[in-house]
Design a protein around this motif. Structure first.
Motif, PDB file in Angstrom:
ATOM      1  N   CYS A  40      -5.580 -21.160 -34.243  1.00  0.00           N
ATOM      2  CA  CYS A  40      -5.890 -19.887 -34.902  1.00  0.00           C
ATOM      3  C   CYS A  40      -7.089 -19.281 -34.191  1.00  0.00           C
ATOM      4  O   CYS A  40      -8.194 -19.809 -34.266  1.00  0.00           O
ATOM      5  N   CYS A 164      -3.914 -18.330 -41.615  1.00  0.00           N
ATOM      6  CA  CYS A 164      -4.103 -17.599 -40.360  1.00  0.00           C
ATOM      7  C   CYS A 164      -2.998 -16.564 -40.143  1.00  0.00           C
ATOM      8  O   CYS A 164      -1.809 -16.895 -40.190  1.00  0.00           O
ATOM      9  N   SER A 166      -0.272 -14.184 -38.447  1.00  0.00           N
ATOM     10  CA  SER A 166       0.639 -14.516 -37.351  1.00  0.00           C
ATOM     11  C   SER A 166       0.157 -13.964 -36.014  1.00  0.00           C
ATOM     12  O   SER A 166       0.413 -14.550 -34.966  1.00  0.00           O
ATOM     13  N   SER A 167      -0.581 -12.862 -36.036  1.00  0.00           N
ATOM     14  CA  SER A 167      -1.070 -12.283 -34.776  1.00  0.00           C
ATOM     15  C   SER A 167      -2.132 -13.158 -34.112  1.00  0.00           C
ATOM     16  O   SER A 167      -2.398 -13.017 -32.920  1.00  0.00           O
ATOM     17  N   TRP A 169      -2.106 -16.683 -34.744  1.00  0.00           N
ATOM     18  CA  TRP A 169      -1.617 -18.056 -34.868  1.00  0.00           C
ATOM     19  C   TRP A 169      -0.743 -18.456 -33.679  1.00  0.00           C
ATOM     20  O   TRP A 169       0.076 -17.676 -33.197  1.00  0.00           O
ATOM     21  N   THR A 170      -0.911 -19.697 -33.229  1.00  0.00           N
ATOM     22  CA  THR A 170      -0.045 -20.282 -32.210  1.00  0.00           C
ATOM     23  C   THR A 170       0.864 -21.280 -32.910  1.00  0.00           C
ATOM     24  O   THR A 170       0.381 -22.306 -33.420  1.00  0.00           O
ATOM     25  N   GLU A 171       2.134 -20.991 -32.964  1.00  0.00           N
ATOM     26  CA  GLU A 171       3.063 -21.871 -33.672  1.00  0.00           C
ATOM     27  C   GLU A 171       3.408 -23.072 -32.807  1.00  0.00           C
ATOM     28  O   GLU A 171       3.848 -22.938 -31.676  1.00  0.00           O
ATOM     29  N   GLN A 176       0.738 -27.245 -36.852  1.00  0.00           N
ATOM     30  CA  GLN A 176       1.149 -27.572 -38.218  1.00  0.00           C
ATOM     31  C   GLN A 176       0.543 -28.906 -38.645  1.00  0.00           C
ATOM     32  O   GLN A 176       0.155 -29.087 -39.797  1.00  0.00           O
TER      33      GLN A 176
END
Length: 198
Positions: A40, A164, A166-167, A169-171, A176
């Motif tokens: 994030c 966080c 989505s703009s 956040w790194t998925e 996770q």
């Protein structure tokens, strides 16, 4: 004499057991490949000027991870005191929100989350008796640092991280996994991969 020593010993043991629990040593992994900062991309919550001032005053001795602490994080207390967000063991949510408006709140994706997170975390920490424990300084040349600022800053950053936008956040499964670590009780700052701040 023995009775007085026993009473003092029991009082100290009671304080240590009623304070916030020490995080598990597994939370601190300096070689962590993915950190909360990677997942994030939040801006700094504190200005560099405040960080520099508080870093210069920071005690050098830190307890080992997993060891119960007798006082909170002096760095966090200094930071909140400098921005007007902490005095007399009480958080000032309005001053904290005002300061964060120029840092975390300057990001349009985070701005809507900051105010409610500050209010929620301030209420949660101030109402938790574990944080009201009188600190015992690790050094005889200064007063002990309160547990309240440390608890508040952990709550603030953990909550923002778990929400966080989505703009920012790194998925990934690793990111996770860090959310799960926070849910299991690891402090946010331990998941930066740099060891515990003090």
């Amino acid at each position: 004499m023995f009775t007085a020593v026993l009473i003092v010993g029991v009082a100290i043991a009671g304080m240590v057991t009623s304070q916030p629990p020490a995080p598990d040593a597994s939370c601190f992994q300096p070689d962590r490949t993915v950190t909360v900062d990677d997942c994030c991309r939040m801006p700094r919550s504190v200005s560099q000027t405040v960080m520099d001032k508080c870093s210069a005053q920071r005690p050098t001795q830190m307890p080992a991870p997993g060891v119960p602490r007798t006082e909170g994080c002096c760095m966090m207390q200094c930071i909140l005191t400098e921005i007007g967000g902490f005095a007399n063991n009480v958080l000032n949510a309005d001053a904290i929100k005002s300061s964060l408006a120029g840092t975390l709140g300057a990001d349009p994706a985070l701005a809507p989350l900051v105010g409610t997170t500050v209010d929620s975390c301030a209420r949660q920490i101030q109402n938790d008796p574990a944080y009201a424990v009188a600190p015992i300084s690790a050094s005889p040349d200064r007063a002990g640092c309160s547990f309240v600022p440390q608890g508040f800053m952990n709550c603030l950053h953990s909550t923002l991280f778990k929400s966080c936008p989505s703009s920012l956040w790194t998925e990934s499964s690793d990111c996770q996994g860090l959310k799960q670590k926070l849910d299991s009780g690891c402090p946010f700052f331990a998941l930066r991969g740099r060891g515990p701040p003090n």
